[in-house]
Scaffold this active site. Structure first.
Site, PDB file in Angstrom:
ATOM      1  N   ARG A  53       0.819  -1.228   0.000  1.00  0.00           N
ATOM      2  CA  ARG A  53       0.000   0.000   0.000  1.00  0.00           C
ATOM      3  C   ARG A  53       0.845   1.266   0.000  1.00  0.00           C
ATOM      4  O   ARG A  53       0.392   2.336  -0.416  1.00  0.00           O
ATOM      5  CB  ARG A  53      -0.975  -0.010   1.190  1.00  0.00           C
ATOM      6  N   TYR A 107     -13.163  14.869 -18.999  1.00  0.00           N
ATOM      7  CA  TYR A 107     -13.731  13.535 -18.766  1.00  0.00           C
ATOM      8  C   TYR A 107     -14.805  13.600 -17.656  1.00  0.00           C
ATOM      9  O   TYR A 107     -14.614  14.290 -16.647  1.00  0.00           O
ATOM     10  CB  TYR A 107     -12.589  12.576 -18.389  1.00  0.00           C
ATOM     11  N   ASP A 179      -4.357  15.832 -18.483  1.00  0.00           N
ATOM     12  CA  ASP A 179      -4.772  14.448 -18.672  1.00  0.00           C
ATOM     13  C   ASP A 179      -4.319  14.065 -20.084  1.00  0.00           C
ATOM     14  O   ASP A 179      -4.868  14.546 -21.072  1.00  0.00           O
ATOM     15  CB  ASP A 179      -6.302  14.352 -18.522  1.00  0.00           C
ATOM     16  N   LYS A 204      -6.119   2.702 -20.274  1.00  0.00           N
ATOM     17  CA  LYS A 204      -6.354   2.864 -21.704  1.00  0.00           C
ATOM     18  C   LYS A 204      -5.111   2.475 -22.518  1.00  0.00           C
ATOM     19  O   LYS A 204      -4.780   1.314 -22.590  1.00  0.00           O
ATOM     20  CB  LYS A 204      -6.816   4.296 -21.964  1.00  0.00           C
TER      21      LYS A 204
HETATM   22  C1  LIG Z   1      -9.638  10.876 -20.482  1.00  0.00           C
HETATM   23  C2  LIG Z   1      -9.867  10.031 -19.272  1.00  0.00           C
HETATM   24  N1  LIG Z   1      -9.302  10.402 -18.103  1.00  0.00           N
HETATM   25  C3  LIG Z   1      -9.482   9.683 -16.973  1.00  0.00           C
HETATM   26  C4  LIG Z   1     -10.260   8.547 -16.965  1.00  0.00           C
HETATM   27  C5  LIG Z   1     -10.463   7.768 -15.681  1.00  0.00           C
HETATM   28  O1  LIG Z   1      -9.700   6.607 -15.706  1.00  0.00           O
HETATM   29  P1  LIG Z   1     -10.104   5.237 -14.962  1.00  0.00           P
HETATM   30  O2  LIG Z   1     -11.368   4.754 -15.581  1.00  0.00           O
HETATM   31  O3  LIG Z   1      -8.905   4.371 -15.225  1.00  0.00           O
HETATM   32  O4  LIG Z   1     -10.270   5.550 -13.514  1.00  0.00           O
HETATM   33  C6  LIG Z   1     -10.851   8.117 -18.162  1.00  0.00           C
HETATM   34  C7  LIG Z   1     -11.694   6.893 -18.190  1.00  0.00           C
HETATM   35  O5  LIG Z   1     -12.415   6.642 -19.120  1.00  0.00           O
HETATM   36  C8  LIG Z   1     -10.648   8.881 -19.341  1.00  0.00           C
HETATM   37  O6  LIG Z   1     -11.195   8.534 -20.517  1.00  0.00           O
END
Ligand SMILES: Cc1ncc(COP(=O)(O)O)c(C=O)c1O
Length: 387
Positions: A53, A107, A179, A204
């Site tokens: 952890r 997002y 991001d 992803k």
């Molecule tokens: C652009 C983007 N940022 C962050 C996230 C969040 O990631 P996670 O689903 O791995 O928590 C996503 C998830 O779809 C995303 O598409």
């Protein structure tokens, strides 16, 4: 594996993806051994108490070193999900009373986190529709500590010009965070464009096979250590098996994403000539409003696109999705397999129809995560389903 100090060759992205961070095992095996132990001898250790952890296990360090090197950063932290990276990454910077400038078309999960920041942490967030220095200056306060952006955006693949924003942030002593999930480190290197912090949903493109969840933060060692301490308390670490899977997957990110870039470009060009398609949103197309900026700041245009079916017959839309064979209608993105979603049913289903219309998200809009299959087979699948 670390590169020797005497080696003056600067490794390329594919070499970094394969070798950096990887620890050979006791038998000379070329893969980082999986270390699943939660009880770890500590008397001879130095620094952080060894406990998964606390992120203090070799499988974490191996993959973190690889991700940091891919983004050209000093240090990285690998977390349980992309959302844990966003939460820890922001909470390591902002305290109650602080203010954040955040792009409005981010997002959905990040947008939901804004409500928690406001209500539970008393952190003010201003959502900005036009991410340019003039607008940021207009909304900045004495308490502003962070500007947060995402490019290309989901699902319309809008492009934000990164460099003027990071320059503006530096001029005002404000941190910038991006991001970089949609682009991946293969197509966009935000630290080189002046960004301070990068986050990824490693679920992803980094993982790339739609079989694990993970997140990553990249920044200075000092910042990453702050994030690590906070995330250890919140319990946001990733287990050794998934860390090892993630490390294995990252080794092929360069070749995967190159194939996705090439497929997406070919398919976008084909789709825009089809009579049943009214719009294609792909930054690689010269007709895309963000094409020039994408050309300036991206080394590839990515595997994500969206397109609109002509007319407004949702029965035809649903039949189109049903008729696809190779392409699945499935959530998430960035995997080796091609997938599609309807943003009105998935990422933006909680918005009112008029709110979706304001964002340009229509009933006939389809988001397409292009995989690594042969482009001709994907086009065959699309052509058949569009008839
Ligand atoms: C652009 C983007 N940022 C962050 C996230 C969040 O990631 P996670 O689903 O791995 O928590 C996503 C998830 O779809 C995303 O598409």
């Amino acid at each position: 594996m670390s590169y020797s100090k005497h080696n003056t060759n600067k490794p390329g992205l594919n070499s970094i993806a394969v070798h950096t961070g990887t620890i050979h095992d006791a038998f000379g095996g070329v893969n980082t051994p999986i270390q699943p132990s939660t009880a770890i001898e500590y008397l001879n250790g130095h620094g952080t108490i060894p406990y998964p952890r606390n992120f203090s296990i070799p499988n974490h360090d191996a993959v973190a070193e690889k991700i940091a090197a891919l983004e050209g950063g000093e240090s990285a932290l690998v977390l349980a999900t992309g959302m844990s990276a966003i939460s820890a990454g922001i909470l390591a910077i902002a305290n109650p009373g602080d203010h954040i400038l955040m792009q409005s078309n981010i997002y959905g999960g990040t947008r939901a986190f804004v409500e928690l920041l406001r209500e539970k942490h008393h952190i003010n967030v201003t959502l900005i529709t036009s991410m340019d220095p003039e607008t940021l200056s207009k909304h900045m306060t004495n308490e502003t500590v962070l500007v947060y952006m995402e490019t290309p955006t989901n699902p319309l693949l809008e492009i934000i010009d990164i460099e003027p924003i990071t320059q503006w942030a530096k001029d005002h002593g404000i941190l910038s965070m991006i991001d970089n999930t949609f682009a991946s480190p293969v197509n966009q290197q935000p630290l080189a464009l002046g960004c301070d912090i990068i986050m990824h949903s490693a679920t992803k493109y980094l993982a790339g096979h739609s079989d694990l969840m993970a997140g990553a933060l990249i920044g200075t060692s000092e910042y990453i250590e702050k994030c690590r301490k906070l995330s250890a308390i919140y319990g946001m670490s990733l287990n050794a098996v998934d860390l090892a899977l993630l490390e294995r997957s990252i080794k092929t990110i360069g070749v995967r994403v190159q194939q996705q870039n090439a497929n997406a470009m070919e398919i976008a060009q084909w789709l825009q000539t089809h009579p049943n398609i009214s719009a294609v949103h792909y930054p690689g197309l010269p007709s895309h409003p963000g094409h020039e900026i994408a050309q300036k700041q991206m080394s590839g245009f990515g595997g994500m696109m969206s397109f609109e079916l002509a007319g407004n017959d949702t029965e035809f839309r649903d039949a189109f999705l049903q008729r696809l064979d190779m392409i699945s209608t499935a959530t998430s993105l960035g995997g080796v397999e091609s997938t599609m979603t309807l943003p009105v049913q998935t990422s933006h289903n909680l918005l009112l129809p008029e709110e979706r219309a304001d964002l340009g998200i229509h009933e006939m809009l389809i988001r397409f995560s292009v995989g690594i299959e042969d482009a001709k087979d994907l086009i065959y699948d699309l052509e058949k389903a569009l008839q």
